[in-house]
Design a protein around this motif. Structure first.
Motif, PDB file in Angstrom:
ATOM      1  N   ARG A  82      -0.389   7.626   6.384  1.00  0.00           N
ATOM      2  CA  ARG A  82      -1.293   6.678   5.903  1.00  0.00           C
ATOM      3  C   ARG A  82      -1.165   5.246   7.025  1.00  0.00           C
ATOM      4  O   ARG A  82      -0.520   4.503   6.891  1.00  0.00           O
ATOM      5  CB  ARG A  82      -0.702   5.908   4.665  1.00  0.00           C
ATOM      6  CG  ARG A  82      -0.689   7.315   3.347  1.00  0.00           C
ATOM      7  CD  ARG A  82      -1.814   7.478   2.625  1.00  0.00           C
ATOM      8  NE  ARG A  82      -2.662   6.056   2.057  1.00  0.00           N
ATOM      9  CZ  ARG A  82      -2.159   5.654   1.210  1.00  0.00           C
ATOM     10  NH1 ARG A  82      -1.451   5.699   0.399  1.00  0.00           N
ATOM     11  NH2 ARG A  82      -2.934   4.596   0.636  1.00  0.00           N
ATOM     12  N   PRO A  83      -2.525   5.002   7.393  1.00  0.00           N
ATOM     13  CA  PRO A  83      -2.712   4.095   8.443  1.00  0.00           C
ATOM     14  C   PRO A  83      -2.449   2.567   7.738  1.00  0.00           C
ATOM     15  O   PRO A  83      -2.222   1.820   8.025  1.00  0.00           O
ATOM     16  CB  PRO A  83      -3.807   4.125   9.007  1.00  0.00           C
ATOM     17  CG  PRO A  83      -4.442   5.591   8.608  1.00  0.00           C
ATOM     18  CD  PRO A  83      -3.748   5.782   7.578  1.00  0.00           C
ATOM     19  N   ASP A  84      -3.406   2.693   6.630  1.00  0.00           N
ATOM     20  CA  ASP A  84      -3.295   1.551   5.688  1.00  0.00           C
ATOM     21  C   ASP A  84      -3.716   2.149   4.086  1.00  0.00           C
ATOM     22  O   ASP A  84      -3.810   3.267   4.073  1.00  0.00           O
ATOM     23  CB  ASP A  84      -4.432   0.635   6.136  1.00  0.00           C
ATOM     24  CG  ASP A  84      -5.671   1.277   6.396  1.00  0.00           C
ATOM     25  OD1 ASP A  84      -6.341   2.142   5.639  1.00  0.00           O
ATOM     26  OD2 ASP A  84      -6.359   1.137   7.531  1.00  0.00           O
ATOM     27  N   ARG A  85      -3.754   1.232   3.430  1.00  0.00           N
ATOM     28  CA  ARG A  85      -4.265   1.668   2.012  1.00  0.00           C
ATOM     29  C   ARG A  85      -5.320   2.042   1.709  1.00  0.00           C
ATOM     30  O   ARG A  85      -5.703   2.912   0.467  1.00  0.00           O
ATOM     31  CB  ARG A  85      -4.041   0.153   1.034  1.00  0.00           C
ATOM     32  CG  ARG A  85      -2.570  -0.350   1.026  1.00  0.00           C
ATOM     33  CD  ARG A  85      -2.537  -1.336  -0.170  1.00  0.00           C
ATOM     34  NE  ARG A  85      -1.143  -2.109   0.021  1.00  0.00           N
ATOM     35  CZ  ARG A  85      -0.113  -1.479  -0.499  1.00  0.00           C
ATOM     36  NH1 ARG A  85      -0.039  -0.475  -1.045  1.00  0.00           N
ATOM     37  NH2 ARG A  85       1.155  -2.084  -0.364  1.00  0.00           N
ATOM     38  N   LYS A  86      -6.375   2.055   2.416  1.00  0.00           N
ATOM     39  CA  LYS A  86      -7.432   2.607   2.285  1.00  0.00           C
ATOM     40  C   LYS A  86      -7.731   3.885   3.009  1.00  0.00           C
ATOM     41  O   LYS A  86      -8.848   4.573   2.618  1.00  0.00           O
ATOM     42  CB  LYS A  86      -8.838   1.475   2.965  1.00  0.00           C
ATOM     43  CG  LYS A  86      -8.648   0.301   2.423  1.00  0.00           C
ATOM     44  CD  LYS A  86      -9.909  -0.757   3.051  1.00  0.00           C
ATOM     45  CE  LYS A  86      -9.440  -0.965   4.600  1.00  0.00           C
ATOM     46  NZ  LYS A  86     -10.326  -1.789   5.137  1.00  0.00           N
ATOM     47  N   SER A  87      -6.968   4.321   3.986  1.00  0.00           N
ATOM     48  CA  SER A  87      -7.302   5.505   4.641  1.00  0.00           C
ATOM     49  C   SER A  87      -6.122   6.629   4.435  1.00  0.00           C
ATOM     50  O   SER A  87      -4.868   6.353   4.250  1.00  0.00           O
ATOM     51  CB  SER A  87      -7.546   5.308   6.067  1.00  0.00           C
ATOM     52  OG  SER A  87      -8.096   3.966   6.411  1.00  0.00           O
TER      53      SER A  87
ATOM     54  N   ASP B  75       5.413   3.408   5.039  1.00  0.00           N
ATOM     55  CA  ASP B  75       3.840   3.777   4.948  1.00  0.00           C
ATOM     56  C   ASP B  75       3.216   2.584   5.862  1.00  0.00           C
ATOM     57  O   ASP B  75       3.802   1.501   5.887  1.00  0.00           O
ATOM     58  CB  ASP B  75       3.457   3.505   3.637  1.00  0.00           C
ATOM     59  CG  ASP B  75       3.469   5.106   2.861  1.00  0.00           C
ATOM     60  OD1 ASP B  75       3.735   6.034   3.829  1.00  0.00           O
ATOM     61  OD2 ASP B  75       3.235   4.915   1.772  1.00  0.00           O
ATOM     62  N   PHE B  76       2.376   2.945   6.404  1.00  0.00           N
ATOM     63  CA  PHE B  76       1.217   1.852   7.074  1.00  0.00           C
ATOM     64  C   PHE B  76       1.753   1.182   8.224  1.00  0.00           C
ATOM     65  O   PHE B  76       1.342   0.287   9.036  1.00  0.00           O
ATOM     66  CB  PHE B  76       0.883   0.749   6.133  1.00  0.00           C
ATOM     67  CG  PHE B  76       0.582   1.135   4.562  1.00  0.00           C
ATOM     68  CD1 PHE B  76      -0.356   2.178   4.474  1.00  0.00           C
ATOM     69  CD2 PHE B  76       1.299   0.424   3.594  1.00  0.00           C
ATOM     70  CE1 PHE B  76      -0.496   2.643   3.333  1.00  0.00           C
ATOM     71  CE2 PHE B  76       0.772   0.900   2.273  1.00  0.00           C
ATOM     72  CZ  PHE B  76      -0.039   2.103   1.947  1.00  0.00           C
ATOM     73  N   GLU B  77       2.875   1.972   8.773  1.00  0.00           N
ATOM     74  CA  GLU B  77       3.429   1.254   9.908  1.00  0.00           C
ATOM     75  C   GLU B  77       3.534   2.038  11.264  1.00  0.00           C
ATOM     76  O   GLU B  77       3.667   3.440  10.782  1.00  0.00           O
ATOM     77  CB  GLU B  77       5.081   1.023   9.885  1.00  0.00           C
ATOM     78  CG  GLU B  77       5.349  -0.565   8.955  1.00  0.00           C
ATOM     79  CD  GLU B  77       6.605  -0.910   8.729  1.00  0.00           C
ATOM     80  OE1 GLU B  77       6.926  -2.134   8.166  1.00  0.00           O
ATOM     81  OE2 GLU B  77       7.360  -0.189   9.206  1.00  0.00           O
TER      82      GLU B  77
END
Lengths: 181, 154
Positions: A82-87, B75-77
């Protein structure tokens, strides 16, 4: 046997041995010389498509299966991120599938090896290390031998031309050193 | 001549066979692993120090194989692993594989212009779009100067 004869025989046979490697280094040399303009080992294919908004939880296996089904993807899912919440980024057999969850926009990246070139670059850039390092060193020594033994093959008839061309071959890199160093 | 050619063939056959090596550079030697989240949360404890991290390879430099991004344990990192051009070359096939990397943590203070230049270069490498207007200030970049890596499954 006279030394000239030995020189000729060794130059000839080592020359034969070096043909394959010289072609490999020459072709790969041109390819990696232009590394700032292209990837000499891979061609990256990018396909963009839209699968419609993804409403489920991206962390859920069912949602991932649904995305792959919409893409008609048959390959085995290796991992996800998950690169960010949108992708959501999926990895399927070395390919990257980036999904924008809200819009359903998908960027599908595939690195396709350039047949032959990748293998040549692999050897040229000494990625195998190990025994190949010694083999490549041996090839370098063989090339040096070919250069030096070639000098002793200059006959009186072609002495002047041989010396001039040898001199040019030495002066040319010096010229570029003076200009660019 | 026959003996000579047989010897060469034997040497070639007995040499270690390699497709794309799964060990890169100096390999991985440290016993203790550091969480990427720990480096991100407390860079001051790690800058200048050698660490071993592991994570999913989410992106690879598509021109020179000179960097990879490893996903963090949260997540996200993610964190960028930069290696010296030519010394280590990560193959594109590393994407989606789990990697263990060893290297020195670096922190770089960048001006806004430097951030724009780097992102523009990154966008060119990855074939993505980039709008310089999205960069409003300089930033601190945290990365690992990669010295060795191991990527099983390559």
């Amino acid at each position: 046997m006279k030394w000239r004869r030995w020189n000729y025989l060794l130059h000839r046979d080592i020359g034969f041995l070096c043909i394959g490697l010289t072609l490999l280094y020459a072709i790969s040399g041109v390819a990696v010389n232009h590394i700032s303009q292209w990837n000499p080992s891979y061609r990256v294919e990018r396909i963009e498509t839209n699968i419609g908004p993804v409403l489920g939880d991206p962390a859920d296996a069912g949602t991932v299966r649904m995305i792959l089904a919409r893409l008609n993807e048959q390959g085995k899912l290796e991992s996800s991120y998950r690169p960010d919440r949108k992708s959501l980024q999926l990895f399927v057999e070395g390919r990257s599938i980036m999904v924008d969850l809200a819009s359903g926009h998908v960027v599908h990246d595939r690195a396709i090896p350039r047949p032959g070139l990748r293998e040549m670059n692999f050897l040229h850039l000494n990625h195998p290390k190990k025994a190949w390092t010694w083999f490549a060193d041996l090839y370098a020594v063989a090339l040096a031998f070919l250069a030096i033994s070639g000098l002793f093959m200059i006959r009186r008839k072609t002495l002047r031309r041989g010396l001039v061309l040898t001199g040019v071959g030495i002066v040319l890199p010096l010229f570029f050193l003076i200009v660019y160093l | 001549m026959r003996t000579f050619l047989t010897t060469i063939l034997l040497v070639a056959m007995l040499s270690p066979t390699t497709t794309f090596a799964k060990d890169f550079g100096q390999g991985v030697t440290l016993a203790e692993e550091t969480a990427i989240s720990s480096i991100i949360d407390h860079p001051e404890n790690y800058v200048g120090k050698k660490v071993k991290v592991s994570g999913l390879v989410i992106d690879v430099c598509s021109t020179r194989g000179c960097w990879v991004y490893l996903a963090g344990d949260r997540d996200f990192e993610k964190i960028r692993i930069k290696v010296t051009d030519g010394e280590i070359v990560f193959p594109m096939e590393a994407r989606g594989k789990k990697a263990t990397v060893e290297g020195v943590v670096e922190s770089m203070e960048l001006t806004r212009e430097e951030v724009i230049r780097r992102r523009k270069h990154h966008a060119e490498e990855t074939g993505t779009s980039f709008d310089p207007a999205t960069v409003t200030s300089g930033e601190t970049i945290l990365r690992i100067r990669g010295l060795g890596a191991a990527i099983p499954g390559l």
